[in-house]
Design an enzyme around this catalytic site. Structure first.
Site, short mmCIF file in Angstrom:
data_model
loop_
_atom_site.label_atom_id
_atom_site.label_comp_id
_atom_site.label_asym_id
_atom_site.label_seq_id
_atom_site.Cartn_x
_atom_site.Cartn_y
_atom_site.Cartn_z
N HIS A 128 -9.43 84.75 109.28
CA HIS A 128 -9.56 85.43 107.92
C HIS A 128 -10.80 85.10 106.87
O HIS A 128 -11.36 86.57 106.27
CB HIS A 128 -8.19 84.80 106.91
N LYS B 80 10.82 85.13 100.76
CA LYS B 80 10.22 84.71 101.83
C LYS B 80 9.75 82.97 101.74
O LYS B 80 9.52 82.19 100.66
CB LYS B 80 8.54 85.63 102.12
N ARG C 11 -6.60 92.40 115.55
CA ARG C 11 -7.18 92.11 116.23
C ARG C 11 -6.44 92.58 117.80
O ARG C 11 -7.01 92.06 118.50
CB ARG C 11 -6.41 90.69 116.65
N SER D 178 -2.04 82.98 111.21
CA SER D 178 -1.36 81.82 110.35
C SER D 178 -0.32 81.07 111.52
O SER D 178 0.22 80.19 111.06
CB SER D 178 -0.87 82.78 109.39
P1 ADP Z 1 0.75 89.10 106.80
O1 ADP Z 1 1.61 87.77 106.32
O2 ADP Z 1 0.87 88.85 104.69
O3 ADP Z 1 0.55 89.95 107.41
P2 ADP Z 1 -1.63 87.40 106.48
O4 ADP Z 1 -2.34 86.23 105.99
O5 ADP Z 1 -1.49 87.45 108.57
O6 ADP Z 1 -0.86 88.85 106.25
O7 ADP Z 1 -3.23 88.76 107.14
C1 ADP Z 1 -3.95 89.12 106.26
C2 ADP Z 1 -5.32 89.69 106.95
O8 ADP Z 1 -6.06 88.91 108.14
C3 ADP Z 1 -4.65 91.20 107.58
O9 ADP Z 1 -5.28 91.95 108.22
C4 ADP Z 1 -4.62 90.20 109.49
O10 ADP Z 1 -4.72 91.28 110.15
C5 ADP Z 1 -5.87 89.95 109.08
N1 ADP Z 1 -5.85 88.89 110.29
C6 ADP Z 1 -5.23 87.41 110.32
N2 ADP Z 1 -5.94 86.30 111.04
C7 ADP Z 1 -6.99 87.79 111.92
C8 ADP Z 1 -7.90 86.63 112.51
N3 ADP Z 1 -7.88 86.00 113.26
N4 ADP Z 1 -8.92 87.08 112.72
C9 ADP Z 1 -9.17 89.24 111.64
N5 ADP Z 1 -8.05 89.22 111.27
C10 ADP Z 1 -6.99 88.54 111.09
#
Ligand code: ADP
Length: 154
Positions: A17, A41, A90, A128
């Site tokens: 992120h 959630k 990703r 995450s």
């Molecule tokens: P949610 O749980 O609501 O899907 P996330 O916190 O998982 O939200 O992700 C928010 C954004 O971060 C999304 O666009 C996701 O694709 C991006 N993202 C998550 N992990 C990565 C990563 N390792 N590299 C690039 N983008 C990421």
């Protein structure tokens, strides 16, 4: 003013992120990292902790803000005067999901534009979910997390 919203759960924020936001800093005047709060959630980290982690990771970035919201993402963007949504891609699974959501947001969000950055190769397997699984199992998830977050986790 070009304002982008980077929406997600950030449970917790990972280096993946952080990389997306850092790379987007030169593209926007302001980036709001916005955590959607969904009362149905179950999160691993409470909201306050997730905010603290994000603030620590971006302490040196004056154009990056942190916020929470409960309404539809498109409505939140409108309220904030944000014409852009920032997302990371990703893999093709992300793409299939994001493609649908981007169209939805463009429709209900008055041409709200979704800007995608492709995940850096070294972070493309970071999520995450993986971090939570490691922490639940009592492992060390440090390599996935921003240094400021590692410090806070002690
Ligand atoms: P949610 O749980 O609501 O899907 P996330 O916190 O998982 O939200 O992700 C928010 C954004 O971060 C999304 O666009 C996701 O694709 C991006 N993202 C998550 N992990 C990565 C990563 N390792 N590299 C690039 N983008 C990421």
């Amino acid at each position: 003013m070009r304002i982008a919203v980077f929406a997600g759960s950030f449970d917790p924020i990972t280096k993946g992120h952080v990389d997306i936001v850092r790379r987007a800093v030169p593209l926007f005047d302001k980036i709001i990292i916005a955590m959607g709060i969904n009362s149905s959630k179950n999160y691993y980290f409470p909201t306050e902790k997730r905010i603290e982690f994000i603030k620590a990771a971006f302490a040196e970035y004056p154009t990056v803000e942190v916020d929470t919201y409960q309404q539809l993402t498109a409505f939140y963007c409108k309220e904030k005067g944000a014409h852009f949504l920032l997302r990371g891609l990703r893999n093709s699974t992300d793409f299939d999901y994001e493609n649908t959501i981007a169209h939805l947001n463009a429709t209900i969000g008055d041409n709200l534009e979704t800007v995608f950055l492709v995940a850096a190769a070294e972070y493309s397997c970071y999520s995450s979910t993986v971090v939570r699984e490691i922490l639940k199992g009592g492992g060390n998830a440090g390599i996935f997390l921003p240094e400021a977050v590692v410090r806070l986790l002690g």
